[in-house]
Design an enzyme around this catalytic site. Structure first.
Site, PDB file in Angstrom:
ATOM      1  N   LYS A  21       0.116  -1.312   0.170  1.00 25.64           N
ATOM      2  CA  LYS A  21      -0.528  -0.193  -0.223  1.00 25.64           C
ATOM      3  C   LYS A  21       0.474   1.416  -0.361  1.00 25.64           C
ATOM      4  CE  LYS A  21      -0.456   0.112   4.927  1.00 25.64           C
ATOM      5  NZ  LYS A  21      -0.810  -0.990   6.400  1.00 25.64           N
ATOM      6  N   ARG A  46     -10.678  -0.047  15.672  1.00 26.49           N
ATOM      7  CA  ARG A  46     -10.807   0.427  14.282  1.00 26.49           C
ATOM      8  C   ARG A  46     -11.683  -0.021  12.719  1.00 26.49           C
ATOM      9  NH1 ARG A  46      -4.898   1.216  10.785  1.00 26.49           N
ATOM     10  NH2 ARG A  46      -5.035  -0.793  10.288  1.00 26.49           N
ATOM     11  N   HIS A  84      -6.422  -7.829  13.326  1.00 31.49           N
ATOM     12  CA  HIS A  84      -5.181  -6.199  13.493  1.00 31.49           C
ATOM     13  C   HIS A  84      -4.435  -6.476  14.709  1.00 31.49           C
ATOM     14  CE1 HIS A  84      -1.594  -4.196  11.393  1.00 31.49           C
ATOM     15  NE2 HIS A  84      -2.420  -2.846  11.805  1.00 31.49           N
ATOM     16  N   ARG A 140       0.587 -10.731   6.820  1.00 31.65           N
ATOM     17  CA  ARG A 140       0.806  -9.238   6.305  1.00 31.65           C
ATOM     18  C   ARG A 140       2.346  -8.515   6.493  1.00 31.65           C
ATOM     19  NH1 ARG A 140      -3.710 -10.037   8.685  1.00 31.65           N
ATOM     20  NH2 ARG A 140      -3.197  -7.734  10.110  1.00 31.65           N
ATOM     21  N   TYR A 198      14.011  31.512   7.050  1.00 31.69           N
ATOM     22  CA  TYR A 198      12.901  31.765   7.360  1.00 31.69           C
ATOM     23  C   TYR A 198      12.335  31.810   9.002  1.00 31.69           C
ATOM     24  CZ  TYR A 198      10.774  30.550   3.081  1.00 31.69           C
ATOM     25  OH  TYR A 198      10.707  30.480   1.343  1.00 31.69           O
ATOM     26  N   CYS A 202      12.942  24.172   4.611  1.00 28.80           N
ATOM     27  CA  CYS A 202      12.180  24.843   3.304  1.00 28.80           C
ATOM     28  C   CYS A 202      11.462  23.943   2.579  1.00 28.80           C
ATOM     29  CB  CYS A 202      12.880  25.734   1.960  1.00 28.80           C
ATOM     30  SG  CYS A 202      13.857  26.634   2.967  1.00 28.80           S
ATOM     31  N   ASP A 236      11.545  23.444  -0.758  1.00 31.60           N
ATOM     32  CA  ASP A 236      12.361  22.547  -2.188  1.00 31.60           C
ATOM     33  C   ASP A 236      13.880  22.034  -1.765  1.00 31.60           C
ATOM     34  OD1 ASP A 236      10.280  22.885  -3.352  1.00 31.60           O
ATOM     35  OD2 ASP A 236      10.516  24.882  -3.518  1.00 31.60           O
TER      36      ASP A 236
HETATM   37  C1  LIG Z   1      -0.245  -1.551   6.919  1.00 33.33           C
HETATM   38  C2  LIG Z   1      -0.980  -2.984   7.208  1.00 33.33           C
HETATM   39  C3  LIG Z   1       0.357  -3.929   7.393  1.00 33.33           C
HETATM   40  C4  LIG Z   1       1.461  -3.880   7.451  1.00 33.33           C
HETATM   41  O1  LIG Z   1       2.255  -3.093   8.578  1.00 33.33           O
HETATM   42  P1  LIG Z   1       3.942  -3.099   8.696  1.00 33.33           P
HETATM   43  O2  LIG Z   1       3.530  -2.563  10.241  1.00 33.33           O
HETATM   44  O3  LIG Z   1       3.922  -2.160   7.603  1.00 33.33           O
HETATM   45  O4  LIG Z   1       4.136  -4.776   8.358  1.00 33.33           O
HETATM   46  C5  LIG Z   1      -0.445  -4.993   8.174  1.00 33.33           C
HETATM   47  N1  LIG Z   1      -1.858  -5.498   8.234  1.00 33.33           N
HETATM   48  C6  LIG Z   1      -3.164  -4.250   7.900  1.00 33.33           C
HETATM   49  C7  LIG Z   1      -4.062  -4.230   8.083  1.00 33.33           C
HETATM   50  C8  LIG Z   1      -2.613  -2.482   7.967  1.00 33.33           C
HETATM   51  O5  LIG Z   1      -3.278  -1.826   7.755  1.00 33.33           O
END
Ligand SMILES: *Cc1c(COP(=O)(O)O)cnc(C)c1O
Length: 730
Positions: A395, A489, A517, A576, A622, A668, A670
């Site tokens: 992602k 979540r 998760h 994951r 700045y 800044c 850039d």
């Molecule tokens: C982003 C995400 C992951 C990956 O997490 P990492 O800590 O980067 O390995 C796994 N599961 C879900 C649901 C996520 O949103």
């Protein structure tokens, strides 16, 4: 250390040319082959000896076109090259050339009356697909059809299977070509060929002729050991002699329909090509384009020379003497080809000047080291139980590493499960050719169900109400159920077992998996371990419940990166993995139960834009937040918060010439400024490293995250699109 020498793009260019340079033998034979084709069409010896000409143009010169097919196979279709071979590009390039050549010969076709009323449109189409509209142009549709066919075969069959098919096709071709006089004695065969010749004039085409030579070329490229010149040469002489004998007998005792294909042409070509590879020598890239041009334009030269001869009344010398006719044609073709090449090169130079390609390392860029990805995959897989596979989380543009390229590389090394955050990300991967499963971890509005179905994406069911809405869209969709085990979540609450079993009843949703998760898997405090253990227990309670209801759950997953490092041995089919794949962890000093030796993929580099002196009491940037206390030397670096460097980075530094240069003043949009008082040799244009290694010094993404109070995940995923990504394969 002079960093400029390491310019990755230039390195790659050098690599490509040096790999090609080695085949001087092939380059020189391209010229010979093109001249042999001219000979076939001008019969140089016919004024002196009919038999001599038959042996030259009807037998020996027949090595020319198979040679060109083998070159294509050798450079494009070997196992190594095939992985990044794009048939689309190959098709477009050759179709463009073919179209130009067809146009070039339209006047001659009209002149010869080819498109008069007797010829149908389907006849023209047949010509276009098989015979090539002008006698030599069949090569283009031949190479396109042959290559397409061969790729299909390679994708579906074993090496032996492919060989069997291409040899069979060739055999059918031979019997319809030089052996036709013999084969057609038998009525069923004669009527079979009569049927075939409705579609094309010769079996010498992309279907029966090209595939075997493309395949032989590819196989020769796959061979690792280099051939021995003497042995190849001896085999070549033997096969060529046998081919001459074969052709001679066929021409003398039967009636060949055509004389492009012989049995002995196969070994002859194999050993000829092998000899040419063994000869090596310096490459002659100019010969490649000149030979191609000679091939395309020589029929026009034949017409021109005949025209000139007629106009000047010199036919008896220029045309009737076959050898002079051949030599003049070859010479004119060569001259015109060289001229075209010159014109083309200067036209290209003008075009290039107008749209000069800028150096990607001109301002600020990221370098992504792909071999480290493979290393991390292996390392992480070794921590998991064997049956648990990696689901690569790509992602947010693969955490700033470029999702398409990263997913393609992961696919190449055997990963078949991917996860993204959104529908758009999933579609992008599919359009790039990523296969396997792609799970969307986030919410997709039910109205986009059709897209989910169309691109074969797997959607997360975020709760019961969502499942109901998605089902109502009437699209068959693969889903994973998400269980909220305590993060609060996404996910249906783990306690709502009834609702989970009601989801099973939605006919349009195919449940492919279930996951949850963890929200504090990164922490080893007793409290957090207790909470995580509870989450895991809650999750398996839902899993067991669904299994008892007869639901099959092919995929079960819990851990992300920290989950694997702290809870590696869970009973799951997948893990994951995001941040760890990219060789980072979220924070510098987060201890984990397992220690993985991960290698970061990404470096961010930029250029020194200016070097200046600052006197005591002078301010910088700045808000005049920085005031010099002593005389100092400062350098501007061309990278800023719009490129992803956090604006609130405090106490950070960059690396120049392998030394630390502290960041001073405000960052800044850039640019940023560093103190280089301790690095006197700094020059405008030098490379500055924001993340990555320079000599002995390293700055990690975790460190940069620490300086600005965030985690590496955020630093990586916010890297701006203004940074050009350069992928390094070594
Ligand atoms: C982003 C995400 C992951 C990956 O997490 P990492 O800590 O980067 O390995 C796994 N599961 C879900 C649901 C996520 O949103």
């Amino acid at each position: 250390m002079n960093k400029k020498k390491e310019d990755p793009v230039k390195d790659r260019a050098a690599l490509v040319t040096s790999a090609k340079k080695e085949y001087g033998g092939l380059d020189r034979f391209r010229m010979a082959a093109a001249i042999l084709v001219v000979a076939i069409h001008t019969a140089p010896l016919v004024s002196y000896s009919e038999t001599g000409d038959m042996i030259l143009t009807g037998i020996l010169a027949r090595v020319a076109v198979p040679f060109f097919f083998m070159v294509t196979g050798f450079f494009l279709l070997s196992k190594e090259r095939l992985t990044d071979f794009s048939y689309r590009n190959f098709f477009l390039k050759n179709a463009k050339l073919y179209a130009l050549a067809v146009l070039l010969y339209l006047p001659l076709n009209f002149y010869a009356g080819h498109f008069s009323e007797g010829d149908s449109f389907t006849g023209f189409l047949q010509d276009l697909v098989f015979d090539g509209t002008f006698y030599h142009l069949w090569y283009f549709p031949g190479v396109l059809l042959g290559t397409g066919l061969l790729i299909l075969l390679i994708r579906r069959l074993s090496g032996k299977g492919v060989l069997t098919v291409v040899l069979t096709l060739y055999l059918i071709g031979v019997l319809g070509d030089s052996y036709y006089g013999i084969a057609s004695q038998w009525a069923p065969i004669a009527s079979f060929y009569e049927f075939l010749f409705h579609f094309f004039d010769y079996t010498r085409n992309g279907l029966f002729f090209a595939p075997v030579f493309l395949f032989l070329g590819a196989r020769l490229a796959d061979k690792k050991e280099s051939p021995v010149v003497n042995v190849s040469l001896r085999n070549l002489w033997i096969s060529l002699s046998l081919m001459v004998l074969e052709g001679f007998l066929l021409h003398t005792f039967s009636h060949p329909r055509h004389d492009s294909m012989y049995m002995m042409l196969l070994p002859s070509m194999y050993f000829l090509f092998q000899t040419l590879i063994a000869l090596r020598g310096k490459g002659h890239p100019e010969m490649r384009s000149i030979a191609a041009a000679v091939y395309v334009i020589h029929p026009w030269c034949i017409v021109l020379i005949r025209g000139i001869a007629k106009f000047t009344g010199t036919q008896s010398l220029l045309v009737n003497n076959s050898l002079i006719h051949f030599l003049l044609t070859a010479l004119l073709s060569l001259l015109l080809s060289c001229l075209f090449r010159k014109l083309w090169i200067s036209a290209r130079a003008i075009e290039k000047g107008a749209l000069a390609e800028e150096d990607p390392t001109g301002r600020a860029w990221s370098e992504i080291h792909l071999p480290s990805l493979q290393h991390n995959v292996k390392e992480l897989q070794s921590l998991l139980p064997e049956e648990c596979k990696i689901m690569a989380v790509v992602k947010a543009n693969a955490y700033g590493h470029g999702d398409c390229r990263i997913a393609a590389e992961l696919q190449r090394i055997g990963i078949t499960s991917f996860a993204v955050a959104s529908l758009k990300e999933g579609i992008r991967l599919r359009q790039y050719g990523i296969k396997g499963s792609i799970l969307i971890l986030g919410y997709t509005i039910p109205e986009d169900a059709e897209q989910l179905n169309k691109y074969g994406l797997t959607q997360t069911v975020v709760d019961y109400a969502y499942a109901e809405a998605l089902d109502r869209m009437g699209q068959k969709i693969n889903v994973h159920l998400k269980v909220d085990t305590g993060m609060h979540r996404l996910g249906e609450d783990w306690g709502h077992l009834e609702r989970f079993s009601q989801i099973l009843k939605f006919n349009n949703l195919t449940i492919h998996g279930i996951y949850t998760h963890l929200c504090s898997a990164d922490s080893l405090s007793a409290d957090d371990i207790f909470y995580t253990t509870k989450q895991i227990r809650n999750f398996y309670q839902v899993v067991r419940y669904l299994l008892s209801k007869g639901c099959s759950l092919p995929e079960v997953h819990i851990q992300s990166s920290y989950g694997v490092l702290n809870y590696p041995q869970l009973e799951c089919t997948h893990a994951r993995l995001g941040i760890a794949l990219y060789g980072c962890l979220s924070e510098e000093k987060a201890g984990t139960r397992l220690d993985a030796s991960l290698k970061p993929l990404l470096s961010v580099r930029s250029r020194v834009s200016i070097v200046k002196e600052l006197s005591p009491k002078e301010s910088l940037g700045y808000g005049r937040t920085f005031i010099a206390e002593t005389p100092m030397k400062i350098a501007g670096i061309s990278v800023g918060y719009a490129d992803g460097v956090p604006r609130d980075l405090t106490g950070g530094y960059v690396l120049i010439n392998g030394k630390r240069a502290p960041i001073i003043g405000r960052i800044c949009m850039d640019q940023l400024t560093v103190d280089v008082s301790e690095i006197p040799e700094v020059r405008q244009g030098d490379i500055a490293t924001i993340i990555g290694r320079d000599g002995e010094e390293v700055i990690t993404a975790e460190q940069v995250a620490g300086w600005s109070g965030t985690i590496a995940n955020e630093i990586l995923s916010r890297l701006g699109n203004r940074l050009e990504r350069i992928y390094k394969e070594k």
